[in-house]
Design a protein around this motif. Structure first.
Motif, mmCIF file in Angstrom:
data_model
loop_
_atom_site.group_PDB
_atom_site.id
_atom_site.type_symbol
_atom_site.label_atom_id
_atom_site.label_comp_id
_atom_site.label_asym_id
_atom_site.label_seq_id
_atom_site.Cartn_x
_atom_site.Cartn_y
_atom_site.Cartn_z
ATOM 1 N N SER A 173 0.857 -1.105 -0.092
ATOM 2 C CA SER A 173 0.001 0.242 0.100
ATOM 3 C C SER A 173 0.736 1.105 0.029
ATOM 4 N N PHE A 174 0.904 1.759 -1.184
ATOM 5 C CA PHE A 174 1.812 3.146 -1.229
ATOM 6 C C PHE A 174 1.270 4.404 -0.562
ATOM 7 N N THR A 175 -0.196 4.285 0.003
ATOM 8 C CA THR A 175 -0.687 5.493 0.457
ATOM 9 C C THR A 175 -0.021 5.328 2.378
ATOM 10 N N LYS A 176 -0.009 4.260 2.520
ATOM 11 C CA LYS A 176 0.650 4.090 3.980
ATOM 12 C C LYS A 176 2.156 4.469 4.065
ATOM 13 N N LYS A 177 2.888 4.208 3.030
ATOM 14 C CA LYS A 177 4.266 4.759 2.724
ATOM 15 C C LYS A 177 4.434 6.058 2.328
ATOM 16 N N GLU A 178 3.234 6.620 1.997
ATOM 17 C CA GLU A 178 3.115 8.124 1.794
ATOM 18 C C GLU A 178 4.177 8.501 0.360
ATOM 19 N N LEU A 179 3.943 7.687 -0.489
ATOM 20 C CA LEU A 179 4.702 7.729 -1.730
ATOM 21 C C LEU A 179 4.268 8.935 -2.404
ATOM 22 N N ASP A 180 5.306 9.754 -3.263
ATOM 23 C CA ASP A 180 4.760 10.827 -3.785
ATOM 24 C C ASP A 180 4.722 10.229 -5.407
ATOM 25 N N ILE A 181 3.579 10.538 -5.942
ATOM 26 C CA ILE A 181 3.292 9.801 -7.333
ATOM 27 C C ILE A 181 4.331 10.424 -8.217
ATOM 28 N N SER A 182 4.705 11.690 -8.159
ATOM 29 C CA SER A 182 5.634 12.246 -9.231
ATOM 30 C C SER A 182 7.134 11.623 -9.020
ATOM 31 N N LYS A 183 7.370 10.850 -7.811
ATOM 32 C CA LYS A 183 8.630 10.244 -7.858
ATOM 33 C C LYS A 183 8.458 8.716 -7.682
ATOM 34 N N ALA A 184 7.354 8.082 -8.002
ATOM 35 C CA ALA A 184 7.340 6.725 -8.274
ATOM 36 C C ALA A 184 7.962 6.351 -9.423
ATOM 37 N N SER A 185 8.392 4.879 -9.469
ATOM 38 C CA SER A 185 8.941 4.420 -10.483
ATOM 39 C C SER A 185 7.993 3.761 -11.416
ATOM 40 N N LYS A 186 8.306 3.264 -12.674
ATOM 41 C CA LYS A 186 7.229 2.803 -13.418
ATOM 42 C C LYS A 186 6.697 1.403 -12.773
ATOM 43 N N PHE A 187 7.668 0.696 -12.287
ATOM 44 C CA PHE A 187 6.708 -0.541 -11.713
ATOM 45 C C PHE A 187 5.624 -0.053 -10.621
ATOM 46 N N GLN A 188 6.025 0.945 -9.667
ATOM 47 C CA GLN A 188 5.155 1.215 -8.572
ATOM 48 C C GLN A 188 3.796 1.849 -9.370
ATOM 49 N N LEU A 189 4.019 2.615 -10.398
ATOM 50 C CA LEU A 189 3.024 3.151 -11.208
ATOM 51 C C LEU A 189 1.942 2.042 -11.715
ATOM 52 N N ALA A 190 2.679 1.045 -12.155
ATOM 53 C CA ALA A 190 1.915 -0.279 -12.673
ATOM 54 C C ALA A 190 0.880 -0.992 -11.454
ATOM 55 N N ILE A 191 1.487 -0.838 -10.404
ATOM 56 C CA ILE A 191 0.957 -1.459 -9.247
ATOM 57 C C ILE A 191 -0.412 -0.672 -8.821
ATOM 58 N N ILE A 192 -0.169 0.643 -8.865
ATOM 59 C CA ILE A 192 -1.106 1.377 -8.586
ATOM 60 C C ILE A 192 -2.195 1.382 -9.661
#
Length: 50
Positions: A19-38
């Protein structure tokens, strides 16, 4: 049938995928793999609700 299938997939995603919201991931700094999971989680959520 389709809705039930996506509800099962959504529960599996919740257990397995991070869950990237719990990790407070910034979408603009996310990798391609993280964007694919989202994107995948959003797709499954939308289909399980409709």
């Amino acid at each position: 049938m389709k809705k039930q299938f996506f509800k099962i997939i959504a529960k599996i995603n919740k257990l397995i995928l991070p869950s990237f919201t719990k990790k407070e991931l910034d979408i603009s700094k996310a990798s391609k793999f993280q964007l694919a999971i989202i994107g995948w989680r959003a797709f499954v959520t939308i289909n399980s609700l409709t």
